[in-house]
Design a protein around this motif. Structure first.
Motif, mmCIF file in Angstrom:
data_model
loop_
_atom_site.group_PDB
_atom_site.id
_atom_site.type_symbol
_atom_site.label_atom_id
_atom_site.label_comp_id
_atom_site.label_asym_id
_atom_site.label_seq_id
_atom_site.Cartn_x
_atom_site.Cartn_y
_atom_site.Cartn_z
ATOM 1 N N GLY A 1 -62.034 10.972 -2.093
ATOM 2 C CA GLY A 1 -60.953 9.971 -2.166
ATOM 3 C C GLY A 1 -59.994 10.155 -1.011
ATOM 4 N N GLY A 2 -60.531 10.299 0.199
ATOM 5 C CA GLY A 2 -59.692 10.543 1.378
ATOM 6 C C GLY A 2 -58.948 9.305 1.838
ATOM 7 N N HIS A 3 -58.268 9.471 2.980
ATOM 8 C CA HIS A 3 -57.365 8.426 3.459
ATOM 9 C C HIS A 3 -58.073 7.112 3.788
ATOM 10 C CE1 HIS A 3 -54.836 11.928 3.633
ATOM 11 N NE2 HIS A 3 -53.800 11.229 4.081
ATOM 12 N N THR B 1 -54.939 12.350 -4.224
ATOM 13 C CA THR B 1 -55.060 12.604 -2.790
ATOM 14 C C THR B 1 -53.666 12.765 -2.197
ATOM 15 O OG1 THR B 1 -57.079 11.317 -2.599
ATOM 16 C CG2 THR B 1 -55.790 11.586 -0.589
ATOM 17 N N GLU C 1 -45.294 22.126 11.636
ATOM 18 C CA GLU C 1 -44.665 21.368 10.536
ATOM 19 C C GLU C 1 -44.679 22.187 9.259
ATOM 20 O OE1 GLU C 1 -46.691 17.417 10.367
ATOM 21 O OE2 GLU C 1 -44.632 16.771 9.982
ATOM 22 N N ILE D 1 -66.828 9.358 -6.197
ATOM 23 C CA ILE D 1 -66.968 10.750 -6.664
ATOM 24 C C ILE D 1 -65.955 11.572 -5.891
ATOM 25 C CG2 ILE D 1 -68.511 12.725 -6.960
ATOM 26 C CD1 ILE D 1 -70.880 10.824 -6.696
ATOM 27 N N LYS E 1 -58.450 15.268 14.598
ATOM 28 C CA LYS E 1 -58.607 15.161 13.149
ATOM 29 C C LYS E 1 -57.230 14.890 12.577
ATOM 30 C CE LYS E 1 -62.960 16.158 13.333
ATOM 31 N NZ LYS E 1 -63.864 15.001 13.329
ATOM 32 N N SER E 2 -56.996 13.652 12.215
ATOM 33 C CA SER E 2 -55.650 13.277 11.805
ATOM 34 C C SER E 2 -55.728 12.168 10.769
ATOM 35 C CB SER E 2 -54.889 12.800 13.054
ATOM 36 O OG SER E 2 -53.956 11.823 12.719
ATOM 37 N N GLU F 1 -67.594 17.690 -7.776
ATOM 38 C CA GLU F 1 -67.672 18.135 -6.386
ATOM 39 C C GLU F 1 -69.082 17.904 -5.848
ATOM 40 O OE1 GLU F 1 -66.758 22.227 -5.768
ATOM 41 O OE2 GLU F 1 -67.010 22.070 -3.595
ATOM 42 N N VAL G 1 -64.212 14.057 8.472
ATOM 43 C CA VAL G 1 -65.604 14.517 8.377
ATOM 44 C C VAL G 1 -66.507 13.810 9.391
ATOM 45 C CG1 VAL G 1 -66.481 12.876 6.636
ATOM 46 C CG2 VAL G 1 -67.283 15.253 6.613
ATOM 47 N N LYS H 1 -39.411 7.639 9.585
ATOM 48 C CA LYS H 1 -40.712 8.110 9.066
ATOM 49 C C LYS H 1 -40.765 7.986 7.536
ATOM 50 C CE LYS H 1 -43.360 12.435 8.682
ATOM 51 N NZ LYS H 1 -44.586 11.777 8.298
ATOM 52 N N PRO I 1 -45.897 17.767 4.403
ATOM 53 C CA PRO I 1 -44.826 18.720 4.753
ATOM 54 C C PRO I 1 -43.536 18.446 3.967
ATOM 55 C CG PRO I 1 -45.930 17.923 6.731
ATOM 56 C CD PRO I 1 -46.423 17.080 5.597
ATOM 57 N N LYS J 1 -55.994 24.035 4.884
ATOM 58 C CA LYS J 1 -57.059 23.065 4.610
ATOM 59 C C LYS J 1 -57.980 23.629 3.526
ATOM 60 C CE LYS J 1 -56.796 20.132 8.327
ATOM 61 N NZ LYS J 1 -56.919 19.775 9.644
ATOM 62 N N ASP K 1 -66.054 10.372 2.900
ATOM 63 C CA ASP K 1 -64.694 10.602 3.447
ATOM 64 C C ASP K 1 -64.114 11.811 2.715
ATOM 65 O OD1 ASP K 1 -62.146 10.421 4.538
ATOM 66 O OD2 ASP K 1 -61.518 8.792 3.217
HETATM 67 C C1 LIG Z 1 -49.993 20.527 6.955
HETATM 68 C C2 LIG Z 1 -50.674 19.321 7.480
HETATM 69 C C3 LIG Z 1 -49.921 18.259 7.882
HETATM 70 C C4 LIG Z 1 -50.528 17.127 8.377
HETATM 71 N N1 LIG Z 1 -49.746 16.106 8.760
HETATM 72 C C5 LIG Z 1 -50.330 15.004 9.241
HETATM 73 C C6 LIG Z 1 -49.550 13.897 9.643
HETATM 74 O O1 LIG Z 1 -48.323 13.914 9.571
HETATM 75 N N2 LIG Z 1 -50.180 12.798 10.094
HETATM 76 C C7 LIG Z 1 -51.534 12.737 10.163
HETATM 77 O O2 LIG Z 1 -52.059 11.720 10.583
HETATM 78 N N3 LIG Z 1 -52.315 13.765 9.804
HETATM 79 C C8 LIG Z 1 -51.757 14.902 9.343
HETATM 80 N N4 LIG Z 1 -52.544 15.951 8.979
HETATM 81 C C9 LIG Z 1 -54.013 15.844 9.063
HETATM 82 C C10 LIG Z 1 -54.539 15.107 7.835
HETATM 83 O O3 LIG Z 1 -54.143 15.768 6.660
HETATM 84 C C11 LIG Z 1 -56.025 14.957 7.799
HETATM 85 O O4 LIG Z 1 -56.476 14.534 9.021
HETATM 86 C C12 LIG Z 1 -56.396 13.928 6.734
HETATM 87 O O5 LIG Z 1 -56.043 14.390 5.460
HETATM 88 C C13 LIG Z 1 -57.860 13.630 6.764
HETATM 89 O O6 LIG Z 1 -58.105 12.615 5.867
HETATM 90 P P1 LIG Z 1 -59.535 12.401 5.298
HETATM 91 O O7 LIG Z 1 -59.550 11.019 4.739
HETATM 92 O O8 LIG Z 1 -60.561 12.717 6.293
HETATM 93 O O9 LIG Z 1 -59.714 13.479 4.134
HETATM 94 P P2 LIG Z 1 -58.724 14.065 3.042
HETATM 95 O O10 LIG Z 1 -57.428 13.389 3.049
HETATM 96 O O11 LIG Z 1 -58.735 15.555 3.240
HETATM 97 O O12 LIG Z 1 -59.435 13.718 1.683
HETATM 98 C C14 LIG Z 1 -60.664 14.290 1.318
HETATM 99 C C15 LIG Z 1 -61.053 13.816 -0.057
HETATM 100 O O13 LIG Z 1 -62.369 14.220 -0.344
HETATM 101 C C16 LIG Z 1 -62.411 14.964 -1.555
HETATM 102 N N5 LIG Z 1 -63.444 15.974 -1.352
HETATM 103 C C17 LIG Z 1 -63.476 16.940 -0.423
HETATM 104 N N6 LIG Z 1 -64.620 17.640 -0.523
HETATM 105 C C18 LIG Z 1 -65.306 17.076 -1.531
HETATM 106 C C19 LIG Z 1 -66.572 17.341 -2.126
HETATM 107 N N7 LIG Z 1 -67.377 18.311 -1.691
HETATM 108 N N8 LIG Z 1 -66.951 16.578 -3.180
HETATM 109 C C20 LIG Z 1 -66.166 15.572 -3.651
HETATM 110 N N9 LIG Z 1 -64.982 15.293 -3.100
HETATM 111 C C21 LIG Z 1 -64.567 16.015 -2.055
HETATM 112 C C22 LIG Z 1 -61.014 15.520 -1.732
HETATM 113 O O14 LIG Z 1 -60.760 15.787 -3.076
HETATM 114 C C23 LIG Z 1 -60.188 14.351 -1.180
HETATM 115 O O15 LIG Z 1 -60.072 13.371 -2.180
HETATM 116 C C24 LIG Z 1 -51.942 17.079 8.468
HETATM 117 C C25 LIG Z 1 -52.709 18.152 8.028
HETATM 118 C C26 LIG Z 1 -52.080 19.273 7.555
HETATM 119 C C27 LIG Z 1 -52.922 20.414 7.095
#
Ligand SMILES: Cc1cc2nc3c(=O)[nH]c(=O)nc-3n(C[C@H](O)[C@H](O)[C@H](O)COP(=O)(O)OP(=O)(O)OC[C@H]3O[C@@H](n4cnc5c(N)ncnc54)[C@H](O)[C@@H]3O)c2cc1C
Length: 739
Positions: A15-17, A46, A167, A40, A306-307, A84, A296, A369, A53, A131, A111
């Motif tokens: 359930g990523g961004h 999320t 941060e 899943i 990676k953001s 998972e 990913v 922000k 921060p 992370k 995602d």
């Molecule tokens: C401290 C910190 C501050 C940050 N601040 C910023 C910011 O200000 N701006 C910015 O753009 N980025 C920021 N980032 C980076 C940002 O958090 C990541 O790039 C972003 O979360 C990635 O999004 P995503 O959709 O790839 O995955 P995520 O947001 O990490 O979501 C992953 C999803 O997949 C699920 N999942 C993971 N593994 C599995 C599995 N094996 N099976 C089932 N589900 C699974 C999780 O439960 C979650 O729902 C920051 C990161 C950190 C650590």
């Protein structure tokens, strides 16, 4: 969706961004005919990376900074499986999960974010990684607790000088100083060290941003160590490549992102680091049915940091291309932006802004922000829950069949569902599923009476595996309420007409969940009947046995007895709230865990502690079932409302006026049997109908403490004494002590 039209499964992993935007858009657009959507996810909430921060610093609450996937999935008409992912079987188009049978897909979108890069020996054990972000909040709360319990100066190190590292350092510092000040401790108690492997902090930012942030760190008395490559970690200390040893009480690990291992292991083409290589249409370059976005994924030709910003931006093109691939239309490429606005917070309500070579800082940047982030979150929380979309007018993908064929579904599917599961082989079974016949033959142990019960449900949740678990636990419960041993089960299952593969998948998921619970109680499935039906449904006839003198009836309590309830109340109101999108996913998760917990161990424990009467709490609610324990001329109950355990969220929802549809009938039937008191949410919840509720038992007061201790040790951590049996007296049979 009309089930008979389901012919393809679109499965979203994580359930990523990017996926939260896919879900939002799927909910806003007309459904794709014949396609079923399933999410899943390992976590149900999320964290929005932009507010993480601020959450750590204490500016936001958990709910302000997290997107609840439950209501969002409901909005998108998607099934939500809380599990998972551990791997993929790409050849057979299946997702392998930690807890349940494989989930079939026709189109898959991934995602799932990134994991920490922990290469230094000892770091995995002695450092706290930031992370995956989806679980960081829990690790942070544990760290915070440890730090606050320490006496004297505490040295906290953050390894990693990128935006995430600085941060996080400043957010942690802000929060701990606030905590310290509240406890009357000096603000100098905490010392922070930033360890950067590069020549300077914020290597991906422009020189102006670096200078602004260096000022911030200097003013905060943070010790910054550059060209400091941590090569090993031990308890309370890090070692650097240059041979320096630095003492630290807590170590936060904020180095760059790494890929999970399972995409490459499954055979997807990845880059050297293991990130899934996708085209500019976000489609895997090796598997056309697989898409990926967010951390990913590696978009070929467009390397980006990676953001969360990029993950969010990929949501709309990902939705569009998932819809296109399912319609058989050509995919549409997209070009990720090169420059983006970066807003880096500094712990307090202050932030540094950057875009390209431009940068500035100020409190107003933080407010700016904050406004952007809150607007972003409202897109996923202020959801106008529409009436469920229908596919009326579309052609069913599966031809209608006559009713008589429906029963043929069962035998084959039942065998398939059972094939991969361990069934307890009971010696008493003369003829069961192993040697099928017209009916099962089962021996009763000598001198035992047969105990028989039956129950069935229409599916009330969209996860067939979980539905199977809860149904099995509920159906077993009557046997345990009699103090009996459960022995065999007969299933009755209905699966809605759909593509045969989809019917098989639903059936296998549902029966697997149920059989796990039955097997844990040593119950063997000896037969059943399964057919096509209007909706998914499941029931079990459970057979057990008990010695005549040992059977526990509902009545039998004495004025010397105490009243114990083994599980918290509120499942009815939580499910009713979920229908309206008002129940938080973490509340539902805890409720489902309670509902799938078998009452068997509690029943045996209560019997060992001399329970004299017992029943289980189901459709009539606590008070309805308690009333059944009381005769006209027997003891009364003094019920202590405050002691009744409640599921998280139940009181909140009852206070909002949310009721289960059976509630009015339950409440009406009780008014004459109770001492009238002021109405209160807790009293109302005592009439809340329960699914797979707990046991209600009368046992000698002297045994209550030991029994509770044993119940807690068995995992019934909410079990409580909720009242006392008292001498018979005219008037109400249930006297409410506090309301
Ligand atoms: C401290 C910190 C501050 C940050 N601040 C910023 C910011 O200000 N701006 C910015 O753009 N980025 C920021 N980032 C980076 C940002 O958090 C990541 O790039 C972003 O979360 C990635 O999004 P995503 O959709 O790839 O995955 P995520 O947001 O990490 O979501 C992953 C999803 O997949 C699920 N999942 C993971 N593994 C599995 C599995 N094996 N099976 C089932 N589900 C699974 C999780 O439960 C979650 O729902 C920051 C990161 C950190 C650590």
């Amino acid at each position: 969706m009309n089930n008979s039209s389901i012919s393809r499964d679109l499965v979203l992993l994580g359930g990523g961004h990017a996926h939260v935007e896919v879900l939002r858009r799927m909910g806003m657009q007309p459904p794709i005919p014949g396609v079923r959507l399933t999410l899943i996810s390992r976590e149900l909430h999320t964290p929005y990376s932009g507010m993480l921060p601020g959450l750590i610093a204490g500016h936001y609450t958990f709910d302000e900074a997290h997107i609840d996937l439950g209501p969002l999935a409901h909005f998108a008409n998607a099934r939500l499986f809380h599990d998972e992912v551990t791997g993929l079987d790409l050849e057979r188009q299946r997702v392998l999960c930690r807890n349940r049978p494989p989930v079939a897909f026709d189109v898959l979108s991934i995602d799932t974010g990134s994991t920490p890069t922990i290469t230094a020996p000892g770091a995995a054990t002695h450092a706290v990684p930031i992370k995956p972000v989806s679980t960081f909040n829990q690790r942070w709360e544990e760290l915070r607790q440890r730090v606050l319990e320490r006496r004297g100066k505490v040295r906290i190190g953050v390894v990693g000088g990128g935006a995430g590292g600085v941060e996080m350092l400043m957010a942690v510092r802000h929060r701990l100083r606030q905590d310290g000040a509240a406890a009357g401790q000096p603000t100098t108690q905490f010392h922070f060290v930033l360890l950067c492997a590069s020549d300077d902090l914020l290597p991906q930012s422009n020189a102006r941003v670096r200078a602004l942030y260096q000022d911030v760190l200097r003013n905060a008395a943070v010790e910054v160590k550059t060209r400091c490559h941590v090569s090993a970690v031990e308890l309370g200390r890090v070692h650097t490549q240059a041979g320096e040893a630095i003492d630290l009480d807590e170590i936060l690990w904020a180095t760059h992102a790494a890929a999970p291992a399972w995409p490459r292991a499954a055979g997807l083409t990845t880059d050297d680091e293991g990130f899934i290589r996708v085209s500019d249409c976000l489609q895997s370059i090796s598997h056309a049915r697989v898409f990926a976005a967010g951390d990913v994924a590696n978009v070929t030709g467009y390397p980006r940091p990676k953001s969360g910003v990029f993950a969010v931006r990929q949501g709309p093109p990902l939705t569009e291309n998932l819809r296109r691939v399912l319609r058989g239309a050509p995919l549409a490429p997209f070009k990720p932006q090169r420059q983006f606005l970066s807003l880096i917070t500094t712990g307090d309500r202050h932030a540094v802004a950057a875009r390209g070579e431009w940068a500035c800082a100020g409190d107003w940047v933080w407010r700016w922000k904050d406004g952007i982030d809150r607007r972003f979150m409202r897109r996923y929380t202020d959801l106008a829950m529409p009436a469920m979309a229908t596919t009326a007018g579309t052609e069913p993908a599966v031809a209608m069949r006559c009713g008589g064929c429906g029963s043929k579904l069962g035998a084959e599917l039942l065998r398939e569902a059972l094939a991969g599961l361990q069934q307890g082989a009971r010696a008493e079974i003369v003829i069961g599923l192993e040697t099928p016949d017209d009916a099962a033959l089962v021996r009763l142990p000598p001198g035992m009476l047969a105990v028989q019960t039956v129950d069935a449900f229409r599916s009330f949740i969209d996860d067939p595996w979980l539905f199977g678990r809860i149904t099995a636990a509920h159906c077993l419960s009557d046997i345990f309420a009699m103090g009996a041993t459960a022995q065999t089960a007969l299933a009755i299952a209905h699966v809605p007409l759909a593509d045969p593969r989809k019917m098989r998948d639903d059936f296998v998921q549902m029966m697997s969940g149920a059989l796990e619970v039955l097997a844990a109680e040593g119950v063997t499935l000896v037969g059943g009947h399964s057919a096509e039906g209007a909706e998914l449904s499941l029931g079990f006839a459970i057979n057990g046995y008990v010695a005549e003198h040992a059977a526990l009836r509902k009545r039998g309590a004495q004025p010397t007895h105490t009243l114990i309830l083994t599980k918290p109340l509120g499942s009815g109101v939580l499910l009713a709230g979920a229908m309206r999108g008002q129940t938080k996913s973490r509340w539902l998760e805890a409720a489902y865990a309670c509902m799938s917990q078998s009452n068997g161990p509690a029943s045996r424990c209560l019997r060992e502690h001399d329970a004299a009467a017992m029943t289980d709490v189901t459709g009539f609610g606590l008070l309805g079932h308690l009333l059944e324990m009381l005769s006209d001329d027997g003891p009364r109950v003094a019920l202590d409302l405050e002691q009744i355990p409640m599921l998280d969220g139940a009181v909140e929802l009852a206070t909002l006026g949310i009721r289960s549809s059976l509630y009015p009938d339950n409440a009406h039937a009780l008014t004459r049997a109770m001492s009238a008191g002021q109405s209160s949410p807790r009293l109302e919840l005592s009439c809340d109908p329960q699914t797979a509720g707990g046991l209600l038992a009368a046992l000698p007061r002297a045994r209550a403490d030991a029994c509770l201790e044993a119940l807690h040790a068995l995992g019934f951590r909410h079990a409580a004494v909720i009242g006392e049996f008292i001498e018979a007296a005219p008037g109400a049979r249930i006297v409410v002590q506090s309301a």
